[in-house]
Design a protein around this motif. Structure first.
Motif, PDB file in Angstrom:
ATOM      1  N   THR A 165      -5.178  11.650   0.026  1.00  0.00           N
ATOM      2  CA  THR A 165      -3.972  10.835   0.156  1.00  0.00           C
ATOM      3  C   THR A 165      -3.332  10.569  -1.190  1.00  0.00           C
ATOM      4  OG1 THR A 165      -4.794   9.758   2.163  1.00  0.00           O
ATOM      5  CG2 THR A 165      -3.072   8.613   0.929  1.00  0.00           C
ATOM      6  N   TYR A 166      -4.113  10.102  -2.154  1.00  0.00           N
ATOM      7  CA  TYR A 166      -3.493   9.737  -3.428  1.00  0.00           C
ATOM      8  C   TYR A 166      -2.989  10.947  -4.191  1.00  0.00           C
ATOM      9  CZ  TYR A 166      -7.653  10.583  -6.525  1.00  0.00           C
ATOM     10  OH  TYR A 166      -8.695  11.126  -7.248  1.00  0.00           O
ATOM     11  N   ARG A 167      -3.663  12.082  -4.042  1.00  0.00           N
ATOM     12  CA  ARG A 167      -3.162  13.280  -4.728  1.00  0.00           C
ATOM     13  C   ARG A 167      -1.825  13.737  -4.141  1.00  0.00           C
ATOM     14  NH1 ARG A 167      -8.099  17.329  -4.600  1.00  0.00           N
ATOM     15  NH2 ARG A 167      -8.793  15.964  -2.920  1.00  0.00           N
ATOM     16  N   LYS A 168      -1.723  13.711  -2.826  1.00  0.00           N
ATOM     17  CA  LYS A 168      -0.470  14.113  -2.196  1.00  0.00           C
ATOM     18  C   LYS A 168       0.669  13.157  -2.548  1.00  0.00           C
ATOM     19  CE  LYS A 168      -2.629  16.504   1.712  1.00  0.00           C
ATOM     20  NZ  LYS A 168      -2.921  16.476   3.170  1.00  0.00           N
ATOM     21  N   GLN A 169       0.351  11.891  -2.758  1.00  0.00           N
ATOM     22  CA  GLN A 169       1.384  10.917  -3.087  1.00  0.00           C
ATOM     23  C   GLN A 169       1.800  10.969  -4.558  1.00  0.00           C
ATOM     24  OE1 GLN A 169       0.659   6.886  -1.799  1.00  0.00           O
ATOM     25  NE2 GLN A 169      -0.034   7.499   0.226  1.00  0.00           N
ATOM     26  N   THR A 170       0.936  11.471  -5.421  1.00  0.00           N
ATOM     27  CA  THR A 170       1.207  11.379  -6.855  1.00  0.00           C
ATOM     28  C   THR A 170       1.405  12.713  -7.555  1.00  0.00           C
ATOM     29  OG1 THR A 170      -1.180  11.364  -7.374  1.00  0.00           O
ATOM     30  CG2 THR A 170      -0.104   9.230  -7.020  1.00  0.00           C
ATOM     31  N   ARG A 171       1.019  13.822  -6.937  1.00  0.00           N
ATOM     32  CA  ARG A 171       1.068  15.114  -7.627  1.00  0.00           C
ATOM     33  C   ARG A 171       2.487  15.466  -8.056  1.00  0.00           C
ATOM     34  NH1 ARG A 171       1.731  20.465  -7.669  1.00  0.00           N
ATOM     35  NH2 ARG A 171       0.092  21.676  -8.711  1.00  0.00           N
ATOM     36  N   LEU A 178      -0.471  21.735 -13.992  1.00  0.00           N
ATOM     37  CA  LEU A 178      -1.832  21.217 -13.936  1.00  0.00           C
ATOM     38  C   LEU A 178      -1.790  19.695 -13.846  1.00  0.00           C
ATOM     39  CD1 LEU A 178      -4.906  21.457 -14.127  1.00  0.00           C
ATOM     40  CD2 LEU A 178      -4.663  21.517 -16.632  1.00  0.00           C
ATOM     41  N   ASN A 179      -2.239  19.164 -12.721  1.00  0.00           N
ATOM     42  CA  ASN A 179      -2.333  17.725 -12.528  1.00  0.00           C
ATOM     43  C   ASN A 179      -3.777  17.292 -12.778  1.00  0.00           C
ATOM     44  OD1 ASN A 179       0.217  16.279 -10.828  1.00  0.00           O
ATOM     45  ND2 ASN A 179       0.188  18.523 -10.897  1.00  0.00           N
ATOM     46  N   ILE A 180      -3.949  16.279 -13.622  1.00  0.00           N
ATOM     47  CA  ILE A 180      -5.274  15.768 -13.961  1.00  0.00           C
ATOM     48  C   ILE A 180      -5.349  14.303 -13.556  1.00  0.00           C
ATOM     49  CG2 ILE A 180      -6.957  15.374 -15.788  1.00  0.00           C
ATOM     50  CD1 ILE A 180      -5.674  17.597 -17.387  1.00  0.00           C
ATOM     51  N   TRP A 181      -6.206  14.001 -12.582  1.00  0.00           N
ATOM     52  CA  TRP A 181      -6.404  12.620 -12.147  1.00  0.00           C
ATOM     53  C   TRP A 181      -7.657  12.082 -12.829  1.00  0.00           C
ATOM     54  CZ3 TRP A 181      -4.789  16.416  -8.655  1.00  0.00           C
ATOM     55  CH2 TRP A 181      -3.546  16.193  -8.045  1.00  0.00           C
ATOM     56  N   LEU A 182      -7.524  10.977 -13.542  1.00  0.00           N
ATOM     57  CA  LEU A 182      -8.646  10.363 -14.238  1.00  0.00           C
ATOM     58  C   LEU A 182      -9.200   9.230 -13.388  1.00  0.00           C
ATOM     59  CD1 LEU A 182      -7.166  10.200 -17.857  1.00  0.00           C
ATOM     60  CD2 LEU A 182      -8.474  12.045 -16.779  1.00  0.00           C
ATOM     61  N   VAL A 183     -10.444   9.388 -12.958  1.00  0.00           N
ATOM     62  CA  VAL A 183     -11.049   8.444 -12.026  1.00  0.00           C
ATOM     63  C   VAL A 183     -12.448   8.053 -12.483  1.00  0.00           C
ATOM     64  CG1 VAL A 183      -9.723   9.277 -10.047  1.00  0.00           C
ATOM     65  CG2 VAL A 183     -11.908  10.361 -10.608  1.00  0.00           C
ATOM     66  N   ASP A 184     -13.043   7.109 -11.752  1.00  0.00           N
ATOM     67  CA  ASP A 184     -14.413   6.662 -12.008  1.00  0.00           C
ATOM     68  C   ASP A 184     -15.244   7.039 -10.792  1.00  0.00           C
ATOM     69  OD1 ASP A 184     -16.766   5.417 -12.638  1.00  0.00           O
ATOM     70  OD2 ASP A 184     -15.970   3.379 -12.643  1.00  0.00           O
ATOM     71  N   ASN A 200      -2.847  24.265   0.793  1.00  0.00           N
ATOM     72  CA  ASN A 200      -2.830  22.810   0.631  1.00  0.00           C
ATOM     73  C   ASN A 200      -2.339  22.448  -0.766  1.00  0.00           C
ATOM     74  OD1 ASN A 200      -3.173  20.112   1.158  1.00  0.00           O
ATOM     75  ND2 ASN A 200      -5.307  20.274   1.789  1.00  0.00           N
ATOM     76  N   PRO A 201      -1.055  22.642  -1.042  1.00  0.00           N
ATOM     77  CA  PRO A 201      -0.539  22.425  -2.392  1.00  0.00           C
ATOM     78  C   PRO A 201      -0.597  20.980  -2.863  1.00  0.00           C
ATOM     79  CG  PRO A 201       1.268  22.771  -0.856  1.00  0.00           C
ATOM     80  CD  PRO A 201       0.008  23.094  -0.115  1.00  0.00           C
ATOM     81  N   GLY A 202      -0.606  20.033  -1.928  1.00  0.00           N
ATOM     82  CA  GLY A 202      -0.538  18.631  -2.309  1.00  0.00           C
ATOM     83  C   GLY A 202      -1.751  18.111  -3.045  1.00  0.00           C
ATOM     84  N   ILE A 203      -2.901  18.783  -2.898  1.00  0.00           N
ATOM     85  CA  ILE A 203      -4.113  18.288  -3.550  1.00  0.00           C
ATOM     86  C   ILE A 203      -4.503  19.143  -4.754  1.00  0.00           C
ATOM     87  CG2 ILE A 203      -4.957  17.328  -1.376  1.00  0.00           C
ATOM     88  CD1 ILE A 203      -7.011  19.659  -1.322  1.00  0.00           C
ATOM     89  N   ASP A 204      -3.679  20.098  -5.112  1.00  0.00           N
ATOM     90  CA  ASP A 204      -3.996  21.049  -6.179  1.00  0.00           C
ATOM     91  C   ASP A 204      -4.116  20.344  -7.526  1.00  0.00           C
ATOM     92  OD1 ASP A 204      -4.051  23.947  -7.208  1.00  0.00           O
ATOM     93  OD2 ASP A 204      -2.415  23.058  -8.380  1.00  0.00           O
ATOM     94  N   GLY A 205      -5.187  20.636  -8.247  1.00  0.00           N
ATOM     95  CA  GLY A 205      -5.375  20.071  -9.572  1.00  0.00           C
ATOM     96  C   GLY A 205      -6.830  19.767  -9.836  1.00  0.00           C
ATOM     97  N   ILE A 206      -7.091  18.939 -10.841  1.00  0.00           N
ATOM     98  CA  ILE A 206      -8.462  18.601 -11.192  1.00  0.00           C
ATOM     99  C   ILE A 206      -8.619  17.088 -11.294  1.00  0.00           C
ATOM    100  CG2 ILE A 206      -8.732  20.786 -12.424  1.00  0.00           C
ATOM    101  CD1 ILE A 206      -8.610  19.295 -15.053  1.00  0.00           C
ATOM    102  N   ARG A 207      -9.794  16.617 -10.907  1.00  0.00           N
ATOM    103  CA  ARG A 207     -10.160  15.209 -11.080  1.00  0.00           C
ATOM    104  C   ARG A 207     -11.242  15.142 -12.146  1.00  0.00           C
ATOM    105  NH1 ARG A 207     -11.770  14.042  -5.101  1.00  0.00           N
ATOM    106  NH2 ARG A 207     -11.659  16.313  -4.981  1.00  0.00           N
ATOM    107  N   VAL A 208     -11.071  14.268 -13.104  1.00  0.00           N
ATOM    108  CA  VAL A 208     -11.964  14.193 -14.252  1.00  0.00           C
ATOM    109  C   VAL A 208     -12.382  12.746 -14.473  1.00  0.00           C
ATOM    110  CG1 VAL A 208     -12.091  14.514 -16.761  1.00  0.00           C
ATOM    111  CG2 VAL A 208     -10.967  16.245 -15.336  1.00  0.00           C
TER     112      VAL A 208
END
Length: 312
Positions: A165-171, A178-184, A200-208
């Protein structure tokens, strides 16, 4: 994947009762949640476990699917070449990749990173993909430019809950961004593959993990190399231990096969009877950040092909 500890990941649930607002200052975004939806803060242990102890940082790809992906990629490249799209024979694709950082803080501001850390992380990406950490490293031809930094206050997103959900809303951007989501979370990083973008383009990227950036607090994994590793997947590289001791392995001829992932930086490790020592210095193994120093020419070629097929 690069994993911190072994504990079950929270199942994704739909975000409820959150209001997303955008600040006029600095292009930041803030998502507010009711106080009763706060989560406890997980602090990674000082002695982080080996990456991969919690499962892969990309979706599993079987040998059968791997073969199908290679065949499909070859067909796409052939079709593009027939239309004059692609790179000349023997050449490599090169591009400047726009990078969007999404800093997922909780309501108390935990999980934030400084602009300086983001600048340093960008420098690491440019250095590693340019082959500047070792004389044995290949220059992939790809560079990175910061396209935007967005900060959110959302306790669930901070903990990587409702990740789809959050990736699709923020990408931001297209297939080339390259979308990089910084999480815990209990990982160091998680990535998507380029061949999954059309589906599924809305979630494409990396979580770090935010503490894996330069200056972070995760011992042995705070030099920014997690983002390099995960970006390698985003470009289409497998782990160097993909498939174990097989001739197919990771689909790259100049990365020796290895039976399992590396922990630390064990010089001379040879876990496979096939030729070559384990490529412990390769960004696509699970070594310490300080041990990493190279992509190979074969990996550069694969990055070029995957970029041309799926992201160009």
């Amino acid at each position: 994947m690069r994993s911190l500890i072994t504990r079950p990941r929270a199942l994704a649930v739909m975000l409820a009762g959150a209001a997303l607002t955008f600040s006029p200052l600095g292009g930041q975004a803030t998502a507010q949640l009711p106080v009763d939806q706060l989560d406890d803060c997980f602090v990674p242990p000082a002695s982080a476990a080996a990456k991969g102890g919690h499962g892969p940082d990309t979706r599993d790809v079987s040998a059968t699917e791997q073969k199908a992906i290679e065949a499909r990629t070859a067909q796409i490249l052939k079709a593009k070449a027939a239309r004059g799209i692609g790179v000349p024979q023997g050449a490599l694709a090169a591009a400047n990749v726009p990078v969007y950082f999404h800093v997922m803080r909780d309501a108390a501001g935990n999980g934030d990173v400084t602009d300086s850390q983001i600048t340093q992380q960008m420098a690491v990406l440019n250095k590693t993909f340019a082959g500047q950490e070792s004389s044995a490293a290949s220059n992939t031809g790809f560079t990175f430019s910061l396209a935007g930094t967005f900060r959110y206050n959302n306790n669930n997103w901070h903990k990587d809950k409702q990740s789809s959900t959050y990736r699709k809303q923020t990408r931001k951007g297209g297939a080339n961004a390259l979308n990089i989501w910084l999480v815990d979370f209990s990982y160091l990083g998680i990535a998507t593959f380029p061949w999954d973008y059309p589906r599924n383009p809305g979630i494409d990227g990396i979580r770090v993990h935010f503490d894996s950036l330069p200056g972070g607090s995760i011992a042995n994994y705070n030099l920014g190399e997690t983002a390099t590793h995960e970006a390698g997947h985003w470009f289409g590289l497998y782990h160097t231990f993909q498939g174990g001791c097989t001739s197919t392995n990771d689909g790259v001829g100049d990365t020796p096969a290895q039976s399992s992932s590396t922990n630390g930086c064990p010089e001379g490790r040879d876990s496979c009877s096939l030729p070559g020592l384990d490529p412990i210095h390769n960004y696509m193994d699970y070594s310490y950040d300080s041990c990493y120093n190279q992509f190979t020419p074969g990996q550069s070629t694969r990055i070029s092909d995957m970029w041309t097929a799926y992201r160009a």
